[in-house]
Design a protein around this motif. Sequence first.
Motif, PDB file in Angstrom:
ATOM      1  N   ASN A  92      33.063   3.166  79.119  1.00  0.00           N
ATOM      2  CA  ASN A  92      33.186   2.227  80.237  1.00  0.00           C
ATOM      3  C   ASN A  92      34.647   1.809  80.444  1.00  0.00           C
ATOM      4  OD1 ASN A  92      30.419   2.253  80.748  1.00  0.00           O
ATOM      5  ND2 ASN A  92      30.016   0.604  79.266  1.00  0.00           N
ATOM      6  N   ARG A  93      35.339   1.568  79.377  1.00  0.00           N
ATOM      7  CA  ARG A  93      36.752   1.179  79.497  1.00  0.00           C
ATOM      8  C   ARG A  93      37.571   2.343  80.074  1.00  0.00           C
ATOM      9  NH1 ARG A  93      39.950  -2.784  77.039  1.00  0.00           N
ATOM     10  NH2 ARG A  93      42.163  -2.203  76.844  1.00  0.00           N
ATOM     11  N   SER A 133      36.801   2.733  83.826  1.00  0.00           N
ATOM     12  CA  SER A 133      37.442   1.663  84.581  1.00  0.00           C
ATOM     13  C   SER A 133      38.950   1.925  84.719  1.00  0.00           C
ATOM     14  CB  SER A 133      37.195   0.320  83.893  1.00  0.00           C
ATOM     15  OG  SER A 133      37.877  -0.713  84.565  1.00  0.00           O
ATOM     16  N   LEU A 134      39.580   2.367  83.636  1.00  0.00           N
ATOM     17  CA  LEU A 134      41.006   2.641  83.676  1.00  0.00           C
ATOM     18  C   LEU A 134      41.317   3.814  84.612  1.00  0.00           C
ATOM     19  CD1 LEU A 134      43.870   2.149  82.594  1.00  0.00           C
ATOM     20  CD2 LEU A 134      43.312   3.684  80.671  1.00  0.00           C
ATOM     21  N   GLN A 162      42.540   4.322  74.713  1.00  0.00           N
ATOM     22  CA  GLN A 162      41.679   3.380  75.432  1.00  0.00           C
ATOM     23  C   GLN A 162      40.213   3.696  75.193  1.00  0.00           C
ATOM     24  OE1 GLN A 162      42.797   0.685  77.064  1.00  0.00           O
ATOM     25  NE2 GLN A 162      44.850   1.320  76.337  1.00  0.00           N
ATOM     26  N   GLY A 205      37.491   0.917  73.794  1.00  0.00           N
ATOM     27  CA  GLY A 205      36.407   0.331  74.600  1.00  0.00           C
ATOM     28  C   GLY A 205      35.345   1.295  75.026  1.00  0.00           C
TER      29      GLY A 205
END
Length: 469
Positions: free
Chosen positions: A67-68, A71-72, A60, A64
Amino acid sequence: MTALGKLIRTTAFKLLAAYLIIFALFAGSVIAYLGWHTQRLVTRQAVEAIENDTRFMQAQFERGGINRLVSLVNRRAGAPDAGLLLVTSFNGDPLAGNMMNLPLNFLDKQGWREIDYVRTDDSAAPPSRALVHVVFLPGEYRLLIGRDVVEREELRQIIIGPAVWGLALLVVLGMAGGLFITRRVLKRIDQMTAISDGIMAGDLSGRLAVSGTGDEFDRLALSLNAMLDRIEALMAGLKQVSDNIAHDLKTPLTRLRNRAEDALRTAASDDEWRLATERTIEESDGLIRTFDALLMIARAEAGQASAKMLRFDLAETVAGVAELYEPVADESGLELKVDIAGPLPMHGVRELFGQALANLLDNAIKYSAPETPGERRELDLSASRVGDRLRLVVADRGPGIAEADRPRVLERFVRLEASRTRPGFGLGLSLVAAVVRLHGGTLSLEGNDPGLRVVIDLPLDLSDEAEAA
C-alpha cells in the motif's frame, strides 16, 4: 589523354588522395567514438538514476508494504521528471504507474532491458524508447522503473549528423584543393620537362625556372642549373680542346710527315736515314707527351683520380721534386732556393701533385733563365702551413705574365706571343690548374716585380690533430 586524366595519374594527386582517405578514416573513427561515448554516457546516467529509484522504492516497500509503495508510485507517476514507474500484481494487473501497452509476459523476468512504450498520460503520442529495470518484490509483486533514452538518439544525431556532413564537405574541398595544387605542381614539372627536352635536343643554354619561394622545386632547379652550367662549361671546353688539337697539333703532324717524305726523297746513306728516323721518333715522342698531358688533364677534371687519394706529406714531395730540378736550374743560370716548413700532411694523389709541381718548375726555369752569360737569377720554392691550409709558392725573376693574360694561360693550348718560339704546347699550367681543383685547392698567378709568383693553397689534412683533440 585528357587534362583531368593526366592530373589524376600524377604522383602528387595519388599522395593527396591517399592522405584524404587516411584522414577520412581517422575522422570517421573519431566521430564514431564520440557517438558511442555519448550514448554510453547517457545510458550510464540513466542506469544510475534507475538504480537510485529502485533502492528507494524497495526501502519504502519494506517499511509500509504494497500500500505504501502504490501510494508513493501514484504520487510520483505524474511528475514531469518521474521517469517510468509501474507496480503490478503477480498476474500482471497494474496497481499503479504511468505505463501502458507492455509486451505480453514482459514482467515475467527481472533484469535490465530496452523497450518501446507509451505513457498512460499521453496515449496519443508515438511510442518512445526506454531503458527499464524489472524487480520482483516479496508477495510476487512486480516493480518496473525506467528512464526515457530518446534523448540519447537525438544527441547522437546532433553530434554525428553535422560531423558526417562536415567530413564530406572537407573531402570535397580537399579534392578540389588537391586538383588545384596538383595542377600547379604539374605545371612546374611540365616546364622542367620542356627545358629537359630542349637540352636533350642540344640547347645547353636552357635553364629551369626558379620561382623564388625556396621550396623543394626551387632547390632542385638550382641544383640542376648548377649541373647544367658545369656540363655546358665542360662541353665548351671539349669543343675548345677539339679545335685546339685540330689547330695546334696540325703543325707538328705536318712537320712529321714532311720529314718522313723528305727522307724518302733525299736520304742517300744510312746516316741520313738514321738521322731522319731519330727526328721522326723525337717528334712522335713530343706528340705522345702532349696526348698524355691531355689525358691526365681530362682525368683530373673528371675526378677519376679521386679514388687513388691517400694521405701523404707534401713536404717530402716538394723536397723530392726540388732535388730533381736543382741541377737543371743550376745549368740554366738559376739558383733554386727551397724553403720547406714540414711536415705538411694532405690528402691526395702524390704522383699527380708531383707532376704538377714539376710543370711549375719546368716553366719557371724555361721562361726565367737569364739570357746573358754569367748572369745568375733566383728561383724560390716554398711550402708552409698557413692556418688550416697548405701554401705552395713558386716565384721566379723572369719577364712574368701581364695581368690581363694570367687567366688565359691556365687554359689548354694557350701560348702567349713571347713563348711562341719556345718548345711546348701550352698544357703545363692547364694540368697544374686541373690537379689543384681535383685536390680542392686554389691557384693564383701574381706579379713578383719582376717575374711571376704562382701561389697554390690546399686543404690541410687535420685527421691526426682531430684524433688527438
